[in-house]
Design a protein around this motif. Sequence first.
Motif, PDB file in Angstrom:
ATOM      1  N   ASP A 102      -7.246   5.894  -4.022  1.00  0.00           N
ATOM      2  CA  ASP A 102      -8.083   5.645  -2.844  1.00  0.00           C
ATOM      3  C   ASP A 102      -9.325   4.841  -3.202  1.00  0.00           C
ATOM      4  OD1 ASP A 102      -6.319   6.989  -1.246  1.00  0.00           O
ATOM      5  OD2 ASP A 102      -7.408   8.894  -1.274  1.00  0.00           O
TER       6      ASP A 102
ATOM      7  N   ASP B  39       0.840  -1.189   0.000  1.00  0.00           N
ATOM      8  CA  ASP B  39       0.000   0.000   0.000  1.00  0.00           C
ATOM      9  C   ASP B  39       0.878   1.242   0.000  1.00  0.00           C
ATOM     10  OD1 ASP B  39      -2.812   1.210   0.635  1.00  0.00           O
ATOM     11  OD2 ASP B  39      -1.446   2.142   2.051  1.00  0.00           O
TER      12      ASP B  39
ATOM     13  N   LYS C 191      -3.948   7.654   5.816  1.00  0.00           N
ATOM     14  CA  LYS C 191      -4.703   8.008   4.615  1.00  0.00           C
ATOM     15  C   LYS C 191      -5.236   9.432   4.652  1.00  0.00           C
ATOM     16  CE  LYS C 191      -5.902   3.391   3.058  1.00  0.00           C
ATOM     17  NZ  LYS C 191      -6.937   2.501   2.515  1.00  0.00           N
TER      18      LYS C 191
ATOM     19  N   TYR D  49       0.401   4.239   1.098  1.00  0.00           N
ATOM     20  CA  TYR D  49       0.442   4.926   2.375  1.00  0.00           C
ATOM     21  C   TYR D  49       1.400   4.213   3.341  1.00  0.00           C
ATOM     22  CZ  TYR D  49      -3.648   7.576   0.839  1.00  0.00           C
ATOM     23  OH  TYR D  49      -4.504   8.390   0.143  1.00  0.00           O
TER      24      TYR D  49
END
Length: 373
Positions: free
Chosen positions: A67, A6, A15, A8
């Motif tokens: 996202d 991911d 996030k 992030y």
Amino acid sequence: MADKRDYYEVLGIGKDASEDEIKKSYRKLARQYHPDVNKEPDAESKFKEVKEAYDVLSDSSKRAQYDQYGHIDPNQGGFGGGGFSSGGFGDIFDMFFGGNGGRQRNPNAPQRGNDLQYTMNLEFKEAIFGKETDITINRTENCDVCDGSGAKPGTEPKTCSVCHGSGQEEVVQNTPFGRMVNRRSCSNCGGTGTIIEEKCNNCSGSGRVRKQRKIHIRIPAGVDDGSQMRVNGEGEGGVRGGPPGDLYIVFRVKSHDFFEREDDDIYCEIPLTFTQAALGDEVEVPTLTEKVKIKVPAGTQTGTYFRLKGKGVPRLRGTGQGDQHIKVVVVTPSNLTDDQKDLLRQFGSLSGENTHENEQSFFDRVKRAFRGD
């Protein structure tokens, strides 16, 4: 894509991270993993992973798409593409066993060129004030002789007789589930949809050649170590009329003997004598552009900071400049003469201070404390 971390997580942020938090995390990790600094075997792959995460999360539109869809690009098909084609049950197997989900790729469609990366070393002040310079890069471009077709001038590529220009061929397999039809790249043309019978002598039929190009670069004031600049259209040339890629310049900034930088602020240390710190003085301090005088009040302690507003780094995004922070370090005198020692003894006596000459030494007192006396 399933094995990608991911974005992030890669940058170590939440996030809900702001643009500044994303930028700060990227700059920190870029310095940590840059191959020029970090010689660990996996440093380069980690650096590329960090850069890829930053490229997406620093772009508001790309971040919103990420996202929503994660690593799957909705514009490139995949499980989010929706629906099955008329290929029938065989297309379902394509989706799970490496096929393209029933979507056929046009082998003759224009294709964007690859992006390139160039590492540029800058002196400390060059990064702060910017500069113009020329760089030389090696990149792949369309062959000038055949205009990228790969065919000898005066001839043209011919449509593949096996796939009829589609770039794919169907393979029939008998499986426990029945007779299945699987699509794969054409073995005759390699998926290009064409056959070149007479190849261009300049590019050997590839339609592409390596060239060295000189590019003029304007580096803006305020770039920092690990930051990057994109130069549109200066990457590798596109294929079949596609647009060229972009050139990304990554900056490596050398340290300075006197100044240190933190974001848009500059830090430095200046020495003061005991007399200057005790009685106060006016001292001259170097800045990035000039020398300025600051007033040091009487009784200034070591570690005290003074701020020169607007004497820092020009803000790369925005207006104005950061500040310069000056740390005072009081230097203890050494190699004193007998007269100087006598004066200090008098000062200590007048101040009510005790010295080792009329009281147990400091170290003796420390030893007694450890013994519990």
